[in-house]
Design a protein around this motif. Structure first.
Motif, PDB file in Angstrom:
ATOM      1  N   GLY A  51      51.017  35.340  48.906  1.00 15.78           N
ATOM      2  CA  GLY A  51      49.932  36.001  49.608  1.00 15.78           C
ATOM      3  C   GLY A  51      48.611  35.811  48.885  1.00 15.78           C
ATOM      4  O   GLY A  51      48.546  35.325  47.765  1.00 15.78           O
ATOM      5  N   VAL A  52      47.520  36.228  49.536  1.00 18.84           N
ATOM      6  CA  VAL A  52      46.181  36.043  48.987  1.00 18.84           C
ATOM      7  C   VAL A  52      46.021  36.829  47.688  1.00 18.84           C
ATOM      8  O   VAL A  52      45.556  36.315  46.669  1.00 18.84           O
ATOM      9  CB  VAL A  52      45.112  36.477  50.019  1.00 18.84           C
ATOM     10  N   LYS A  53      46.401  38.108  47.701  1.00 19.81           N
ATOM     11  CA  LYS A  53      46.243  38.940  46.511  1.00 19.81           C
ATOM     12  C   LYS A  53      47.134  38.457  45.375  1.00 19.81           C
ATOM     13  O   LYS A  53      46.722  38.444  44.215  1.00 19.81           O
ATOM     14  CB  LYS A  53      46.556  40.398  46.835  1.00 19.81           C
ATOM     15  N   ALA A  54      48.341  38.040  45.704  1.00 18.57           N
ATOM     16  CA  ALA A  54      49.253  37.538  44.674  1.00 18.57           C
ATOM     17  C   ALA A  54      48.717  36.237  44.080  1.00 18.57           C
ATOM     18  O   ALA A  54      48.839  36.005  42.876  1.00 18.57           O
ATOM     19  CB  ALA A  54      50.640  37.327  45.260  1.00 18.57           C
ATOM     20  N   ALA A  57      45.906  37.143  41.685  1.00 19.88           N
ATOM     21  CA  ALA A  57      46.451  37.738  40.458  1.00 19.88           C
ATOM     22  C   ALA A  57      47.119  36.675  39.597  1.00 19.88           C
ATOM     23  O   ALA A  57      47.024  36.708  38.374  1.00 19.88           O
ATOM     24  CB  ALA A  57      47.447  38.842  40.795  1.00 19.88           C
ATOM     25  N   HIS A  58      47.763  35.720  40.240  1.00 21.19           N
ATOM     26  CA  HIS A  58      48.437  34.647  39.503  1.00 21.19           C
ATOM     27  C   HIS A  58      47.406  33.761  38.809  1.00 21.19           C
ATOM     28  O   HIS A  58      47.632  33.288  37.699  1.00 21.19           O
ATOM     29  CB  HIS A  58      49.296  33.817  40.448  1.00 21.19           C
ATOM     30  N   GLY A  59      46.266  33.542  39.448  1.00 24.10           N
ATOM     31  CA  GLY A  59      45.216  32.712  38.873  1.00 24.10           C
ATOM     32  C   GLY A  59      44.537  33.369  37.692  1.00 24.10           C
ATOM     33  O   GLY A  59      44.026  32.697  36.803  1.00 24.10           O
ATOM     34  N   LYS A  60      44.511  34.686  37.632  1.00 22.16           N
ATOM     35  CA  LYS A  60      43.842  35.405  36.550  1.00 22.16           C
ATOM     36  C   LYS A  60      44.713  35.564  35.324  1.00 22.16           C
ATOM     37  O   LYS A  60      44.211  35.819  34.238  1.00 22.16           O
ATOM     38  CB  LYS A  60      43.399  36.783  37.041  1.00 22.16           C
ATOM     39  N   LYS A  61      46.026  35.421  35.472  1.00 26.10           N
ATOM     40  CA  LYS A  61      46.928  35.569  34.332  1.00 26.10           C
ATOM     41  C   LYS A  61      46.812  34.346  33.427  1.00 26.10           C
ATOM     42  O   LYS A  61      46.643  33.235  33.905  1.00 26.10           O
ATOM     43  CB  LYS A  61      48.379  35.721  34.804  1.00 26.10           C
ATOM     44  N   PRO A  62      46.925  34.539  32.118  1.00 21.24           N
ATOM     45  CA  PRO A  62      46.894  33.381  31.221  1.00 21.24           C
ATOM     46  C   PRO A  62      48.144  32.533  31.424  1.00 21.24           C
ATOM     47  O   PRO A  62      49.206  33.047  31.743  1.00 21.24           O
ATOM     48  CB  PRO A  62      46.876  33.996  29.823  1.00 21.24           C
ATOM     49  N   MET A  63      47.979  31.256  31.232  1.00 28.03           N
ATOM     50  CA  MET A  63      49.092  30.340  31.435  1.00 28.03           C
ATOM     51  C   MET A  63      50.127  30.538  30.332  1.00 28.03           C
ATOM     52  O   MET A  63      49.808  30.473  29.148  1.00 28.03           O
ATOM     53  CB  MET A  63      48.602  28.890  31.424  1.00 28.03           C
ATOM     54  N   VAL A  64      51.341  30.776  30.716  1.00 25.98           N
ATOM     55  CA  VAL A  64      52.422  30.995  29.761  1.00 25.98           C
ATOM     56  C   VAL A  64      52.765  29.696  29.062  1.00 25.98           C
ATOM     57  O   VAL A  64      53.031  29.667  27.871  1.00 25.98           O
ATOM     58  CB  VAL A  64      53.652  31.592  30.477  1.00 25.98           C
TER      59      VAL A  64
END
Length: 123
Positions: A51-54, A57-64
């Motif tokens: 989804g758009v919100k997910a 949120a995924h784009g803002k998390k640091p890359m593991v």
């Protein structure tokens, strides 16, 4: 029309144009549960898109993966430093054993002793 004819029409109309679908046992909740089970089985093979919100949120998390790479590189540098120290320590032990010898050293031992002294003093 006769009374029995009206009853027949009313029952036929109720069966065909019901707003809610009734399952075989006649209860709405049983039908809904059956539909949920069928949809769950159908959804097992496919995954829903994000989804758009997910996605935001995924784009803002640091890359593991980047973090794991950084940790690996740090660990590798520490390991290399540790290996260099161990090598230096083994050379020092070898030089110590050559210096501690009381008898005359062979030519190759004397050359090794001079080489180790030069390496340890230069570094």
């Amino acid at each position: 029309m006769t009374r029995s004819g009206v009853t027949c029409l009313r029952s036929a109309r109720n069966e065909g144009s019901s707003k809610r679908r009734n399952c075989e046992d006649g209860s709405y909740s049983a039908c809904r549960q059956a539909n949920e089970i069928d949809s769950a089985v159908a959804d097992e093979g496919t995954t829903r898109p994000m989804g758009v919100k997910a996605a935001k949120a995924h784009g803002k998390k640091p890359m593991v993966e980047g973090n794991e790479l950084y940790e690996f590189q740090t660990m590798w540098r520490i390991k290399q430093h540790d290996l260099a120290l161990k090598e230096k320590l083994s050379k020092m032990k070898l030089l110590d054993s050559l210096i501690a010898k009381q008898e005359l050293l062979a030519d190759y031992e004397e050359a090794l002793k001079k080489k180790l002294i030069n390496e340890l003093l230069c570094n």
